[in-house]
Design a protein around this motif. Structure first.
Motif, PDB file in Angstrom:
ATOM      1  N   ALA A 298     -12.262 -10.181  -7.371  1.00 18.52           N
ATOM      2  CA  ALA A 298     -12.361  -8.822  -7.652  1.00 18.52           C
ATOM      3  C   ALA A 298     -13.865  -8.259  -7.676  1.00 18.52           C
ATOM      4  N   MET A 299     -14.946  -8.486  -8.050  1.00 15.69           N
ATOM      5  CA  MET A 299     -16.080  -7.983  -7.838  1.00 15.69           C
ATOM      6  C   MET A 299     -16.367  -7.303  -5.940  1.00 15.69           C
ATOM      7  N   GLU A 300     -15.382  -8.463  -5.054  1.00 13.75           N
ATOM      8  CA  GLU A 300     -15.320  -7.955  -3.520  1.00 13.75           C
ATOM      9  C   GLU A 300     -14.529  -7.151  -3.627  1.00 13.75           C
ATOM     10  N   SER A 301     -14.177  -6.536  -4.382  1.00  7.08           N
ATOM     11  CA  SER A 301     -12.408  -6.149  -3.789  1.00  7.08           C
ATOM     12  C   SER A 301     -11.145  -6.031  -2.684  1.00  7.08           C
ATOM     13  N   VAL A 302     -11.543  -7.929  -3.094  1.00  5.26           N
ATOM     14  CA  VAL A 302     -10.362  -8.116  -2.191  1.00  5.26           C
ATOM     15  C   VAL A 302      -8.775  -7.960  -3.009  1.00  5.26           C
ATOM     16  N   PRO A 303      -8.812  -7.840  -3.617  1.00  6.75           N
ATOM     17  CA  PRO A 303      -7.100  -7.220  -3.999  1.00  6.75           C
ATOM     18  C   PRO A 303      -6.649  -6.232  -3.502  1.00  6.75           C
ATOM     19  N   ILE A 304      -7.913  -5.147  -3.600  1.00  4.38           N
ATOM     20  CA  ILE A 304      -7.822  -4.155  -2.746  1.00  4.38           C
ATOM     21  C   ILE A 304      -7.950  -3.849  -1.386  1.00  4.38           C
ATOM     22  N   MET A 305      -7.821  -4.376  -0.823  1.00  2.41           N
ATOM     23  CA  MET A 305      -8.466  -4.811   0.341  1.00  2.41           C
ATOM     24  C   MET A 305      -7.010  -5.700   1.267  1.00  2.41           C
ATOM     25  N   ILE A 306      -6.036  -6.167   0.180  1.00  2.46           N
ATOM     26  CA  ILE A 306      -5.316  -6.850   0.479  1.00  2.46           C
ATOM     27  C   ILE A 306      -3.994  -5.931   0.297  1.00  2.46           C
ATOM     28  N   SER A 307      -4.181  -4.699  -0.490  1.00  6.17           N
ATOM     29  CA  SER A 307      -3.170  -4.182  -0.666  1.00  6.17           C
ATOM     30  C   SER A 307      -3.248  -3.079   0.074  1.00  6.17           C
ATOM     31  N   ASN A 308      -4.683  -2.233   1.040  1.00  7.23           N
ATOM     32  CA  ASN A 308      -4.108  -1.463   1.593  1.00  7.23           C
ATOM     33  C   ASN A 308      -4.128  -2.384   3.009  1.00  7.23           C
ATOM     34  N   TRP A 309      -4.398  -3.288   3.421  1.00  7.36           N
ATOM     35  CA  TRP A 309      -3.558  -4.308   4.359  1.00  7.36           C
ATOM     36  C   TRP A 309      -2.108  -4.059   4.282  1.00  7.36           C
ATOM     37  N   CYS A 310      -1.545  -4.704   3.391  1.00 11.26           N
ATOM     38  CA  CYS A 310       0.019  -4.416   3.281  1.00 11.26           C
ATOM     39  C   CYS A 310       0.181  -2.875   2.838  1.00 11.26           C
ATOM     40  N   THR A 311      -0.563  -1.773   2.829  1.00 14.47           N
ATOM     41  CA  THR A 311       0.187  -0.514   3.071  1.00 14.47           C
ATOM     42  C   THR A 311       0.031  -0.120   4.264  1.00 14.47           C
ATOM     43  N   ALA A 312      -1.433  -0.279   4.900  1.00 11.19           N
ATOM     44  CA  ALA A 312      -1.312  -0.221   6.992  1.00 11.19           C
ATOM     45  C   ALA A 312      -0.495  -1.144   7.791  1.00 11.19           C
ATOM     46  N   ALA A 313      -0.144  -1.732   7.380  1.00  5.83           N
ATOM     47  CA  ALA A 313       1.014  -2.784   8.135  1.00  5.83           C
ATOM     48  C   ALA A 313       2.364  -2.011   7.586  1.00  5.83           C
ATOM     49  N   ASN A 314       2.579  -1.734   6.905  1.00  3.71           N
ATOM     50  CA  ASN A 314       3.827  -1.381   6.322  1.00  3.71           C
ATOM     51  C   ASN A 314       4.746  -1.581   6.252  1.00  3.71           C
ATOM     52  N   ILE A 315       4.210  -3.119   5.568  1.00  2.00           N
ATOM     53  CA  ILE A 315       5.131  -4.758   5.017  1.00  2.00           C
ATOM     54  C   ILE A 315       5.558  -4.207   3.908  1.00  2.00           C
ATOM     55  N   SER A 316       6.727  -4.835   3.459  1.00  2.00           N
ATOM     56  CA  SER A 316       7.847  -4.330   2.674  1.00  2.00           C
ATOM     57  C   SER A 316       7.843  -5.370   1.937  1.00  2.00           C
ATOM     58  N   PRO A 317       7.795  -5.591   0.444  1.00  2.00           N
ATOM     59  CA  PRO A 317       8.186  -6.685  -0.345  1.00  2.00           C
ATOM     60  C   PRO A 317       8.822  -7.518  -0.599  1.00  2.00           C
ATOM     61  N   TYR A 318      10.035  -7.571   0.379  1.00  2.00           N
ATOM     62  CA  TYR A 318      10.760  -8.827   0.724  1.00  2.00           C
ATOM     63  C   TYR A 318       9.813  -9.546   2.030  1.00  2.00           C
ATOM     64  N   LEU A 319       9.383  -9.455   3.236  1.00  2.00           N
ATOM     65  CA  LEU A 319       8.610  -9.978   3.737  1.00  2.00           C
ATOM     66  C   LEU A 319       7.009 -10.355   3.037  1.00  2.00           C
ATOM     67  N   LEU A 320       6.418  -9.318   2.724  1.00  2.00           N
ATOM     68  CA  LEU A 320       5.373  -9.988   1.466  1.00  2.00           C
ATOM     69  C   LEU A 320       5.311 -11.148   0.217  1.00  2.00           C
ATOM     70  N   LEU A 321       7.288 -11.091   0.004  1.00  2.00           N
ATOM     71  CA  LEU A 321       7.133 -12.156  -0.857  1.00  2.00           C
ATOM     72  C   LEU A 321       7.258 -13.548   0.143  1.00  2.00           C
TER      73      LEU A 321
END
Length: 433
Positions: A298-321
């Motif tokens: 959390a200190m290294e903002s890893v969740p935010i980085m993963i979330s931003n990557w998913c948004t930028a790559a336009n990954i759907s919830p089904y693919l992410l699951l």
């Protein structure tokens, strides 16, 4: 990604690959961050603080209590009665003892919430019975291992309790969400047994019970079965919390022995306490050390980085699951169920929630995932425990368990893409999902 974070990840992977204990690997990896990151060595007190606060949850009290109730139940002789109870209903089918193994594991899982406790308590009985009826030892051991993983999915479930504490969802919603997937795992394993029984000509049991004998077995096993009704009924009806239910379960087993079994001695209770202390200590240390790493991420903002990557790559919830399932199944080869939950739940739950996925649904998916991880070598604690109990070669158990592991993985993906299976019952009972 900072050098310190890379050091943490590299340290964790290297220690796991060389076979270091999971607790040591996670604790050392967390400590490496404070040694490498500038100005963090002076804040080393945060290591102890985050470790303590990670374990400091009222919900987690039920973990050792459910474990000790299972330990005591295993020492009262009631396991034989549960097995006999199951034989009444499925014992006369072709491959009947295999069905008994699955059904008995489901029932005992409702008592202990632990897969390893199920193997330790029921394994010797089930494997001995299957060997006597002509089943291969490796098949008996493999079925015992795979049948045990559904126990911690069916409530009361220790992994579900852990996830509830990590994701701030109610234990009741997790328990009811896990109920249908847990039953599906058992049904799927029975289907595999039915196919194999027909293909390989599994034996039929020649044990027949008269109506009087069947009634007597049911009465003898009623005490153990009623415990399941008390624990689950009390939690689901809101009469008491999961923590209170775990304490009631311990008292109930002791009273049951005093009134019926008369088998528990002081030495048995002391042995159960020691076994529970060892098992729960390992879980709590993993929770504590993993909490430090979760804080670092959390200190290294890893969740935010993963979330931003998913948004930028336009990954759907089904693919992410799908990616998430593959990720967890792979990690199950190296990381224990407890560690996976503590490490990854705080990262992925907010991401999935932002995509509209229910926290309860992702929690159930995680629980099923980490339980399957108990069957995947080289870590595979269920496999190692069964090998120890049965005396069978580990490689033979792994090979014999592949059909059952495959069908469990199929159920995982069915549950993943059919959220109704996990959230319909909690919603019907009024829980927030």
């Amino acid at each position: 990604m900072s050098v310190a974070l890379i050091t943490v990840i590299a340290t964790l992977l290297i220690l796991l690959l060389i076979g270091a204990p999971v607790v040591m690997a996670i604790g050392t990896a967390a400590m490496s961050y404070f040694l490498v990151q500038p100005d963090m060595l002076s804040n080393l007190i945060m290591y102890a603080h985050r470790m303590f606060t990670g374990m400091d949850s009222f919900i987690y009290i039920c973990i050792p209590l459910f474990m000790i109730s299972g330990e005591l139940m295993g020492r009262t002789g009631l396991m034989d009665r549960i097995v006999s109870f199951c034989r009444i209903f499925v014992g006369r089918l072709r491959g009947g003892i295999a069905y008994v193994t699955i059904l008995a594991s489901m029932i005992f899982g409702c008592i202990s919430g632990s897969g390893l406790a199920c193997i330790a308590a029921l394994g010797p009985i089930e494997i001995s019975m299957m060997k006597e009826e002509g089943y291969k030892k490796e098949f008996a051991a493999a079925l015992t291992a795979t049948a045990a993983i559904q126990g911690p999915v069916i409530p009361p479930s220790i992994p579900a309790v852990m996830f509830a504490g990590l994701a701030s969802v109610s234990v009741g919603s997790m328990f009811t969400g896990c109920l249908v997937p847990g039953i599906l795992l058992g049904v799927a394993q029975m289907i595999v047994v039915a196919i194999m029984a027909k293909k390989y000509g599994f034996p039929k049991s020649d044990v027949h019970y008269s109506k009087k004998e069947a009634l007597q077995i049911i009465l003898n096993s009623f005490g153990a079965i009623f415990m399941v009704l008390i624990v689950l009924g009390g939690i689901l009806s809101g009469v008491f919390t999961a923590t209170e239910a775990s304490a009631i379960a311990v008292v109930y087993v002791l009273l049951l022995d005093i009134l019926m079994s008369h088998k528990l001695k002081a030495a048995d209770i002391w042995a159960a306490l020691k076994s529970t202390a060892k098992g729960s200590t390992s879980i709590f240390l993993i929770i504590g050390f993993s909490s430090v790493i979760s804080w670092i991420l959390a200190m290294e903002s890893v969740p935010i980085m993963i979330s931003n990557w998913c948004t930028a790559a336009n990954i759907s919830p089904y693919l992410l699951l799908f990616i998430f399932n593959v990720f967890c199944l792979f990690n199950g080869m190296w990381i224990s169920d407890s560690a996976q939950l503590v490490l990854f739940a705080p990262i992925f739950v907010p991401i999935f929630s932002s995509m509209g996925v229910s926290p309860v649904h992702i929690g159930v998916v995680m629980v099923v995932n980490v339980m399957i991880g108990m069957l995947t070598p080289p870590f595979g604690m269920a496999l190692y425990t069964t090998a120890s109990v049965s005396g069978c070669d580990l490689k033979k158990i792994v090979k014999a368990s592949l059909p059952f592991t495959a069908v469990c993985a199929a159920i995982l993906f069915i549950v993943t893409y059919c959220p109704t299976l996990t959230i319909a019952l909690p919603q019907f009972l009024g829980y927030t999902t």
